[in-house]
Scaffold this motif. Structure first.
Motif, PDB file in Angstrom:
ATOM      1  N   LEU A  36       0.822  -1.217   0.000  1.00  0.00           N
ATOM      2  CA  LEU A  36       0.000   0.000   0.000  1.00  0.00           C
ATOM      3  C   LEU A  36       0.855   1.265   0.000  1.00  0.00           C
ATOM      4  CD1 LEU A  36      -2.847  -0.965   2.512  1.00  0.00           C
ATOM      5  CD2 LEU A  36      -3.013  -0.771   0.021  1.00  0.00           C
ATOM      6  N   SER A  72      -4.112  -2.721   6.275  1.00  0.00           N
ATOM      7  CA  SER A  72      -3.148  -3.816   6.139  1.00  0.00           C
ATOM      8  C   SER A  72      -3.614  -5.068   6.871  1.00  0.00           C
ATOM      9  CB  SER A  72      -1.777  -3.383   6.693  1.00  0.00           C
ATOM     10  OG  SER A  72      -1.273  -2.300   5.955  1.00  0.00           O
ATOM     11  N   LEU A 121      -9.660   0.406   2.552  1.00  0.00           N
ATOM     12  CA  LEU A 121      -8.956   0.768   1.318  1.00  0.00           C
ATOM     13  C   LEU A 121      -9.536   2.041   0.713  1.00  0.00           C
ATOM     14  CD1 LEU A 121      -8.518  -2.764  -0.246  1.00  0.00           C
ATOM     15  CD2 LEU A 121      -6.735  -1.323   0.758  1.00  0.00           C
ATOM     16  N   ALA A 156      -7.555   3.877  -2.178  1.00  0.00           N
ATOM     17  CA  ALA A 156      -6.926   2.748  -2.846  1.00  0.00           C
ATOM     18  C   ALA A 156      -7.869   1.930  -3.720  1.00  0.00           C
ATOM     19  CB  ALA A 156      -6.280   1.834  -1.802  1.00  0.00           C
TER      20      ALA A 156
END
Length: 137
Positions: free
Chosen positions: A59, A78, A106, A111
């Motif tokens: 990431l 994570s 995320l 992300a």
């Protein structure tokens, strides 16, 4: 009787990245933004399991806008994604709650494809320069 909660305010940084501050400037006129270090996220905490540490590195390598103040959010993402991968590796079904937690974590980091589209990185000073200009002489 139904009570609706007010929509939480967007952070100024998010408003700038998404362009919301340009669309409705008066909404953000008097807001103060907390100071940030601007430092990189850094290495994962030692106590994270190996699968979560691997996700952390993935990431932070891929999401160049993350800073030191994002460490807690990166840790949550994570751990969640690391757990999803453990279920998948074991060939077991991933609990829907874990999938939702991973997706949310995320998304908070920008992300996912939909959330990444809302992030606009500042232009690099060299972006406007012609890479072939040095050969024009």
């Amino acid at each position: 009787m139904r009570y609706d909660m007010p929509t939480p305010k967007n952070a100024i940084a998010k408003a700038r990245l998404t362009g919301a501050d340009k669309k409705d400037p008066q909404r953000y006129r008097d807001r103060k933004e907390p100071r940030t270090s601007g430092q990189p996220v850094g290495n994962p905490p030692d106590y994270l399991q190996a699968n979560a540490r691997a996700v952390w590195c993935e990431l932070t390598g891929a999401l160049g806008w993350l800073i030191r103040e994002d460490r807690a959010a990166v840790e949550l993402a994570s751990v969640a994604l690391g757990q999803v991968r453990e279920f998948v590796k074991a060939g077991e079904p991933v609990p829907a709650s874990l999938m939702a937690a991973s997706n949310t974590a995320l998304g908070k980091l920008g992300a996912t494809p939909a959330d990444r589209a809302k992030v606009e990185m500042p232009a690099d000073e060299n972006d406007d320069k012609d890479p072939w200009a040095q050969f024009a002489h």
